[in-house]
Each structure stands twice: as C-alpha cells, then as structure tokens.
Design an enzyme around this catalytic site. Structure first.
Site, short mmCIF file in Angstrom:
data_model
loop_
_atom_site.label_atom_id
_atom_site.label_comp_id
_atom_site.label_asym_id
_atom_site.label_seq_id
_atom_site.Cartn_x
_atom_site.Cartn_y
_atom_site.Cartn_z
N LYS A 74 0.83 -1.20 0.00
CA LYS A 74 0.00 0.00 0.00
C LYS A 74 0.87 1.26 0.00
O LYS A 74 2.06 1.23 0.28
CB LYS A 74 -0.93 0.01 1.21
CG LYS A 74 -2.02 -1.05 1.15
CD LYS A 74 -2.90 -0.91 -0.09
CE LYS A 74 -3.76 0.32 -0.08
NZ LYS A 74 -4.59 0.45 -1.30
N GLU A 117 -0.68 0.23 -9.99
CA GLU A 117 -2.01 0.33 -10.60
C GLU A 117 -2.02 0.95 -11.98
O GLU A 117 -3.05 0.92 -12.66
CB GLU A 117 -2.97 1.10 -9.68
CG GLU A 117 -2.71 2.59 -9.56
CD GLU A 117 -1.71 2.94 -8.46
OE1 GLU A 117 -1.58 4.15 -8.17
OE2 GLU A 117 -1.06 2.03 -7.90
N ASP A 269 -10.39 3.72 -2.99
CA ASP A 269 -8.97 4.10 -2.96
C ASP A 269 -8.60 5.08 -4.06
O ASP A 269 -7.53 5.68 -4.03
CB ASP A 269 -8.05 2.87 -3.00
CG ASP A 269 -8.33 1.95 -4.17
OD1 ASP A 269 -9.15 2.31 -5.04
OD2 ASP A 269 -7.74 0.86 -4.22
#
Length: 370
Positions: A74, A117, A269
């Site tokens: 994260k 991502e 998120d």
C-alpha cells in the site's frame, strides 16, 4: 541493488511486498534483500523463513535508509514520509490522484514512484491491479452479504433467498475485473445480479460468460438511478487507471434505496464512485450509515485475507521488481513501455497525466525522462 520491504502500517493491513520466495529470487539474481523485522508475520511468513531465504532483518528506518528500492503493498502513510531519500525507488500501489500530501512528499524527496495500478502489459491490461481486483470483487459480495444481516443494521436479507422467498438484488456498477468477480460470487450465492457498464462489448462478453444468469445493462445516469433504487447490495467498482473515480451514484440516488441496503465502494482508494462514500473507512471501523444505507468504504479490502492476497499479488509483481533491480529503473522502463506507464513521479516531477490533472500539478511526459 539493495531491495527492501517493510511492514505495512495501514489499519489492519497484513500483506507484505516480498514473500520469502521473492527474496530468494532476488538474492539468486545477485541483489541484497532487507526485510523489516516482523513484516511478514501477518501473511504467515516468519522472520526465520526470511533469514533462510537470504534476507537481512532490520528496523523499518534501517530498511528505508539502506535500500535503493522499497517494495511495498500500500501507499506510504505520513509517519513514513520522512524516511524517503532522493533517487530511492518506491514500487507499490500509490493511488496518488486523491492523495495530495503523499504526492507532495514523493516530489519533495525526489522519489522514483512506480505505481502498480498504472502499469500495463502487452495486452494493454493492468497486470498488477488484476490480482487484487479479483480478491476485492469476490470479497465485496461476501462483505455485503454480511452487512445485510439485521445485527449490523441491514435489511435482514439472504442474498440467495430460500424456497418461497425472493433472492436479494445485487447491482454492480462497472463490468471490469472487480465487477466480474463480484458477479461470480453473487451468482454463486443465488442472488439476482445486474451489471451496469458503458461498454456494450464488455456486457456482451459478460452475457456469454454467465449464460444469461446476469442482467447486463448499458448505463447512463437515468438507468443507473433506476437500478440503484432496486439494489439490496450495490457494488461500485468503476476504474479510470490512476485517475479520480467519477461519482456516478449521486446522493439523490442513494436516498431512494431502502433502509438497511448496503453499498460497498471498491473504488474508494481512487476517490470512490458513490457520492455519499465521502470518507475512507478501515477494517477496524468499516461502515457508517447515511440516509439509512450502510456504507462500506475500506480502501484495502484484500488486506483482510493477507495470505491469499500476498501470494497472488507478488506472483505478478516479482518479475517487474527483478527487472528493475537487474537493469536499474530507467533501463527497465526503456525496455518495457508498459512498465514505463507505472512511473508517476521522478526528480520532483509528476509523470502521470491523470495525477497532474487531479492535483493541478505540472505534468512531465515519461518520454522526456527516458
């Protein structure tokens, strides 16, 4: 290269960026691996196993200070910001568009921020987002079914129903990887399932995949409002890679839902796709109620199943980590245009357009860096 991984400090986040197998692979390739003491315990990996794999165990500060590249899961949190040093590579999920403070810290410390991502593969898909999207999609329905129970304030509905009763209605906004996996779980439970998406070709694919067991709906604001009103469980899983998620479910739509209905916003998120999901929750305090509707807005859903999630994620991230370590970040990105799309920050510059747009920062194309 000296590669480090540290214990995640996000609430109830037990995943780790490198498994012992990943440490062994990096060591075999000639690199030094540093692991924060206790970092793997949440995923079932003891310090002893990391030592056997060739890692050196240190404190968090020592790992940050000595590592050329930090591999995480994260995004870093404020207590970690002052641990960065110029030129350090940070390889992790970053989700910078809704995170101005983190972005500023990366720019100020001149961190080479490579975001899982936004990396693309040869098929132009998102290979490092997909593993966790599968987990999050499946868990979204599992969680939604739990919070529909009366003890949590839910409607008291079993999604699959029983003979003589109607099954619950699951409405999924977005037919990508998260939405597809949410639909698999919901269909498996016996719920009524509708998937809304703007892409008719994607809906045709889902119709073939599910053999007509899922209603596939081309979405617009009018249609979305109709289906939100029907939902016992609404799963929001819209994705624009690296960018803020558009608010496709308005507060007015949420007000039409029956009391005790549940919203799970998997896109939280990146800012969330539901207007009333206006705060990120945690695994410790995962829900709040607004307009009588239960909102679940945890940003690290897969962190609740760390063993499965860590292995699934690192299966995909390790080849990229090895490439960066073996070649150096610049050569690795030059050789792989898809990996180059993961570069979000370098030398105090933002190199991902959606992030610069969201945060009103100057944009430097990756091509100007490489």
């Amino acid at each position: 290269m000296i590669v480090g991984t540290v214990k995640e400090i996000k609430d109830n986040e037990f995943r780790i960026g490198l498994t012992p197998a990943g440490c062994h692979a990096l060591k075999t390739a000639g690199h030094t691996v540093l692991v924060e003491k206790g970092a793997g315990e949440g995923s079932g990996f003891s310090d002893a196993i990391y030592k056997e794999a060739g890692a050196t165990l240190l404190s968090k500060r020592e790992v940050f200070d000595q590592s050329d590249m930090i591999v995480k899961v994260k995004e870093p949190l404020p207590p970690e910001y002052d641990m960065f040093h110029p030129g350090q590579i940070l390889f992790t999920y970053l989700h910078l568009a809704p995170e101005p403070a983190l972005t500023k810290a990366l720019l100020n410390h001149q961190v080479v921020g490579i975001a899982y991502e936004t990396i693309r593969d040869r098929n132009n898909t998102l290979p490092l987002l997909s593993p966790m999207s599968r987990v999050a999609g499946r868990m979204s329905v599992q969680l939604g079914a739990q919070y529909l129970e009366k003890q949590y304030g839910g409607k008291g509905v079993v999604l699959g129903g029983v003979p003589g009763t109607e099954p619950g209605q699951v409405v999924i906004i977005g037919g990508g990887t998260v939405g597809t996996n949410a639909a698999k779980m919901a269909v498996g439970l016996g719920a009524k399932v509708a998937v809304l998406d703007m892409n008719p070709e994607r809906l045709a694919y889902l119709d073939d995949m599910f053999g007509g067991r899922v209603e596939t709906i081309v979405s617009n604001s009018y249609i979305t409002a109709q289906w939100v009103k029907k939902a016992d469980l609404l799963v929001s899983c819209i994705l624009i890679p690296g960018a803020m998620t558009p608010k496709v479910v308005t507060e007015a739509m949420v007000k039409t839902m029956e009391p005790g209905s549940v919203i799970v916003d998997v896109a939280i998120d990146q800012g969330g796709g539901v207007e009333t999901c206006d705060k990120i929750t945690t695994h410790t305090d995962p829900i709040y109620i607004k307009h009588g509707v239960i909102h679940y807005a945890v940003a690290n859903i897969p962190g609740a199943v760390p063993r499965t999630s860590t292995i699934a994620l690192t299966n995909s991230t390790l080849p990229y980590a090895l490439s960066i370590a073996n070649k150096g970040w610049k050569k690795a990105l030059q050789d792989d245009p898809g990996l180059a799309k993961g570069l979000n920050t370098v030398d105090g510059k933002v190199t991902f357009k959606a992030v610069s747009d969201a945060l009103n920062l100057d944009y430097t194309p990756v091509e100007h860096i490489l």
